[in-house]
Design a protein around this motif. Structure first.
Motif, mmCIF file in Angstrom:
data_model
loop_
_atom_site.group_PDB
_atom_site.id
_atom_site.type_symbol
_atom_site.label_atom_id
_atom_site.label_comp_id
_atom_site.label_asym_id
_atom_site.label_seq_id
_atom_site.Cartn_x
_atom_site.Cartn_y
_atom_site.Cartn_z
ATOM 1 N N PRO A 1 106.393 15.377 60.555
ATOM 2 C CA PRO A 1 105.177 16.010 60.023
ATOM 3 C C PRO A 1 104.490 16.930 61.025
ATOM 4 O O PRO A 1 103.976 17.991 60.642
ATOM 5 N N ALA A 2 104.507 16.577 62.303
ATOM 6 C CA ALA A 2 103.832 17.408 63.313
ATOM 7 C C ALA A 2 104.566 18.737 63.480
ATOM 8 O O ALA A 2 103.940 19.805 63.599
ATOM 9 N N ALA A 3 105.890 18.675 63.462
ATOM 10 C CA ALA A 3 106.683 19.909 63.597
ATOM 11 C C ALA A 3 106.493 20.802 62.368
ATOM 12 O O ALA A 3 106.386 22.030 62.488
ATOM 13 N N VAL A 4 106.422 20.181 61.203
ATOM 14 C CA VAL A 4 106.212 20.956 59.967
ATOM 15 C C VAL A 4 104.846 21.636 60.023
ATOM 16 O O VAL A 4 104.717 22.836 59.732
ATOM 17 N N LEU A 5 103.840 20.898 60.457
ATOM 18 C CA LEU A 5 102.489 21.483 60.542
ATOM 19 C C LEU A 5 102.468 22.671 61.508
ATOM 20 O O LEU A 5 101.920 23.732 61.190
ATOM 21 N N ALA A 6 103.082 22.497 62.654
ATOM 22 C CA ALA A 6 103.092 23.577 63.650
ATOM 23 C C ALA A 6 103.785 24.815 63.075
ATOM 24 O O ALA A 6 103.310 25.947 63.237
ATOM 25 N N ALA A 7 104.889 24.597 62.372
ATOM 26 C CA ALA A 7 105.621 25.732 61.788
ATOM 27 C C ALA A 7 104.772 26.418 60.724
ATOM 28 O O ALA A 7 104.692 27.650 60.673
ATOM 29 N N VAL A 8 104.123 25.630 59.885
ATOM 30 C CA VAL A 8 103.327 26.220 58.795
ATOM 31 C C VAL A 8 102.150 27.012 59.376
ATOM 32 O O VAL A 8 101.814 28.090 58.893
ATOM 33 N N ARG A 9 101.556 26.481 60.435
ATOM 34 C CA ARG A 9 100.441 27.211 61.070
ATOM 35 C C ARG A 9 100.874 28.583 61.559
ATOM 36 O O ARG A 9 100.105 29.529 61.548
ATOM 37 N N ALA A 10 102.134 28.663 62.006
ATOM 38 C CA ALA A 10 102.636 29.931 62.570
ATOM 39 C C ALA A 10 103.292 30.823 61.515
ATOM 40 O O ALA A 10 103.760 31.916 61.836
ATOM 41 N N MET A 11 103.310 30.368 60.263
ATOM 42 C CA MET A 11 104.055 31.100 59.227
ATOM 43 C C MET A 11 103.406 32.456 58.918
ATOM 44 O O MET A 11 102.263 32.510 58.480
ATOM 45 N N THR B 1 115.419 28.443 44.977
ATOM 46 C CA THR B 1 116.727 27.780 45.022
ATOM 47 C C THR B 1 116.550 26.265 45.022
ATOM 48 O O THR B 1 115.467 25.748 45.333
ATOM 49 N N GLU B 2 117.634 25.571 44.699
ATOM 50 C CA GLU B 2 117.584 24.111 44.646
ATOM 51 C C GLU B 2 117.232 23.514 46.011
ATOM 52 O O GLU B 2 116.559 22.493 46.099
ATOM 53 N N ALA B 3 117.717 24.178 47.082
ATOM 54 C CA ALA B 3 117.451 23.661 48.431
ATOM 55 C C ALA B 3 115.944 23.587 48.671
ATOM 56 O O ALA B 3 115.435 22.609 49.229
ATOM 57 N N VAL B 4 115.221 24.604 48.236
ATOM 58 C CA VAL B 4 113.770 24.613 48.436
ATOM 59 C C VAL B 4 113.088 23.694 47.421
ATOM 60 O O VAL B 4 112.244 22.862 47.789
ATOM 61 N N THR B 5 113.464 23.819 46.158
ATOM 62 C CA THR B 5 112.822 22.988 45.129
ATOM 63 C C THR B 5 112.994 21.501 45.452
ATOM 64 O O THR B 5 112.067 20.711 45.273
ATOM 65 N N GLY B 6 114.171 21.136 45.968
ATOM 66 C CA GLY B 6 114.436 19.731 46.271
ATOM 67 C C GLY B 6 113.689 19.220 47.490
ATOM 68 O O GLY B 6 113.570 18.014 47.686
ATOM 69 N N SER B 7 113.164 20.114 48.328
ATOM 70 C CA SER B 7 112.504 19.686 49.570
ATOM 71 C C SER B 7 111.005 19.965 49.596
ATOM 72 O O SER B 7 110.312 19.502 50.502
ATOM 73 N N VAL B 8 110.521 20.737 48.627
ATOM 74 C CA VAL B 8 109.134 21.223 48.730
ATOM 75 C C VAL B 8 108.117 20.083 48.773
ATOM 76 O O VAL B 8 107.103 20.164 49.473
ATOM 77 N N SER B 9 108.407 18.975 48.072
ATOM 78 C CA SER B 9 107.427 17.879 48.062
ATOM 79 C C SER B 9 107.236 17.270 49.453
ATOM 80 O O SER B 9 106.170 16.749 49.766
ATOM 81 N N LYS B 10 108.270 17.364 50.294
ATOM 82 C CA LYS B 10 108.145 16.835 51.662
ATOM 83 C C LYS B 10 107.097 17.625 52.433
ATOM 84 O O LYS B 10 106.386 17.081 53.280
ATOM 85 N N VAL B 11 107.013 18.898 52.151
ATOM 86 C CA VAL B 11 106.024 19.748 52.826
ATOM 87 C C VAL B 11 104.658 19.616 52.153
ATOM 88 O O VAL B 11 103.628 19.458 52.814
ATOM 89 N N SER B 12 104.659 19.619 50.807
ATOM 90 C CA SER B 12 103.366 19.622 50.107
ATOM 91 C C SER B 12 102.687 18.256 50.133
ATOM 92 O O SER B 12 101.505 18.156 49.824
ATOM 93 N N VAL C 1 99.209 19.839 56.396
ATOM 94 C CA VAL C 1 99.717 21.114 55.869
ATOM 95 C C VAL C 1 98.826 21.566 54.706
ATOM 96 O O VAL C 1 98.460 22.739 54.595
ATOM 97 N N ARG C 2 98.446 20.627 53.856
ATOM 98 C CA ARG C 2 97.583 20.981 52.718
ATOM 99 C C ARG C 2 96.260 21.567 53.209
ATOM 100 O O ARG C 2 95.753 22.537 52.650
ATOM 101 N N ALA C 3 95.696 20.969 54.263
ATOM 102 C CA ALA C 3 94.413 21.468 54.785
ATOM 103 C C ALA C 3 94.584 22.888 55.322
ATOM 104 O O ALA C 3 93.756 23.769 55.084
ATOM 105 N N GLU C 4 95.684 23.108 56.023
ATOM 106 C CA GLU C 4 95.969 24.437 56.571
ATOM 107 C C GLU C 4 96.126 25.470 55.434
ATOM 108 O O GLU C 4 95.541 26.557 55.467
ATOM 109 N N LEU C 5 96.892 25.090 54.424
ATOM 110 C CA LEU C 5 97.145 26.041 53.340
ATOM 111 C C LEU C 5 95.938 26.178 52.416
ATOM 112 O O LEU C 5 95.769 27.217 51.763
ATOM 113 N N ARG C 6 95.090 25.160 52.397
ATOM 114 C CA ARG C 6 93.865 25.253 51.587
ATOM 115 C C ARG C 6 93.023 26.444 52.067
ATOM 116 O O ARG C 6 92.532 27.225 51.272
#
Ligand code: DC
Length: 231
Positions: free
Chosen positions: A55-65, A91-102, A107-112
Motif C-alpha cells: 500500500p505504501a508503494a502504491v500511494l507513493a506511485a499515485v502521488r507522483a502520477m 483491459t482485463e489486467a487493469v479491471t482485475g486489479s483496480v479494486s486493489k488500488v481503489s 490513495v482515495r484521499a489523494e485522488l479525492r
C-alpha cells in the motif's frame, strides 16, 4: 463551485458512464469519469512495476502520477505522462486489479483532492465548460467527493440488467454464456468496491433512478428533468 454540478453514482453496469456523457453533452457541461482515474492509477502502478500488495508503494506511485483527464464528454481522453491510456485502462489486467488500488484509503484521499479540484474547474487542461459546470460519475461522488452537488443521483439496475450490459460491452453479446462469464467478475468487484464506498443505497437527498426497465433516453431525460427543476 461551478453553476451546475451533477453527481452520478452507481455500480458496475448501471449505465452511468453513457448517461453521464449524454447529460453533459446535452447541457454543455464538462464530464469527469472518476472510475477512469482509479483505472489510470492502476495502469500507472502496473507500468511502473509497483507491487499492488504494497500500500505504501502504491500511494507513493499515485502521488507522483502525471495524470491528465480530458473532460470533453464527446471525447474524454485519459493520459498519463503524455501516453494515451484510454484503451489500456479497459483491459482485463487493469479491471482485475483496480479494486486493489481503489480500496487503499490513502490513495482515495489523494485522488479525492484531484477530483474535487477538477469539479471546481481548477487544474483542468482548460476551463472546458467556462464555469457552466460538470457531470461527475463514480461510486462516492454523491457522498464524499461532491456531497453539495446541485443534482445527486444513484443509478441502479437489477443484477441481470447490469450483467447483460457488461457482457455486451466486454464480449459483444449478452447470451447466457457471456452473462455467466461476466457474473463472477462483476459481482466480485462490486463486493470489494462496496467495502470502501457506499453505492448500493442512496444517501439522504440522493435520488435513485432504477434503469432496469428504462431506455437510455428515458434515464437521460430523468436526470435532465432533475437538473431543470434544480435551476
Ligand atoms: O466505474 P469503473 O468500473 O470504471 O470503476 C473502476 C473502479 O474504480 C471500480 O472497481 C471502483 C473504483 N471506483 C471507486 O472506488 N470510486 C469511484 N468514485 C469510482 C470508481
Amino acid at each position: 463551485m461551478p453553476e451546475l454540478v451533477i453527481a452520478i453514482d452507481g455500480p458496475s453496469g448501471s449505465g452511468k458512464s453513457t448517461v453521464s456523457k449524454r447529460v453533459a453533452s446535452a447541457l454543455g457541461l464538462a464530464y469527469l469519469d472518476t472510475g477512469a482515474i482509479y483505472r489510470a492509477a492502476t495502469w500507472w502502478c502496473l507500468d511502473q512495476g509497483v507491487d499492488l500488495e504494497d500500500p505504501a508503494a502504491v500511494l507513493a506511485a499515485v502521488r507522483a502520477m502525471p495524470l491528465e483527464m480530458g473532460v470533453d464528454p464527446a471525447a474524454p481522453g485519459v493520459r498519463v505522462g503524455g501516453t494515451d491510456v484510454a484503451a489500456a485502462i479497459r483491459t482485463e489486467a487493469v479491471t482485475g486489479s483496480v479494486s486493489k488500488v481503489s480500496s487503499n484509503l490513502d490513495v482515495r484521499a489523494e485522488l479525492r483532492e484531484r477530483q474535487q479540484r477538477a469539479i471546481a474547474d481548477e487544474g483542468l487542461p482548460e476551463a472546458f465548460s467556462a464555469g457552466r459546470g460538470i457531470v461527475a460519475e463514480g461510486r462516492d461522488i454523491t457522498t464524499v467527493i461532491a456531497p453539495d452537488a446541485h443534482v445527486r443521483v444513484l443509478l441502479t439496475a437489477s443484477e441481470e440488467a447490469r450483467l447483460a450490459r457488461r457482457a455486451a460491452e466486454v464480449h459483444g453479446t449478452a447470451d447466457a454464456a457471456a452473462v455467466e462469464a461476466t457474473r463472477q467478475f462483476v459481482v466480485q468487484r462490486d463486493k470489494v468496491d462496496s467495502a470502501v464506498t457506499s453505492f448500493l443505497e442512496a444517501a439522504d437527498g440522493v435520488v435513485t433512478i432504477d434503469s432496469s426497465e428504462l431506455t437510455l433516453e428515458q434515464v437521460v431525460q430523468a436526470v435532465l428533468d432533475l437538473a431543470e427543476r434544480r435551476r
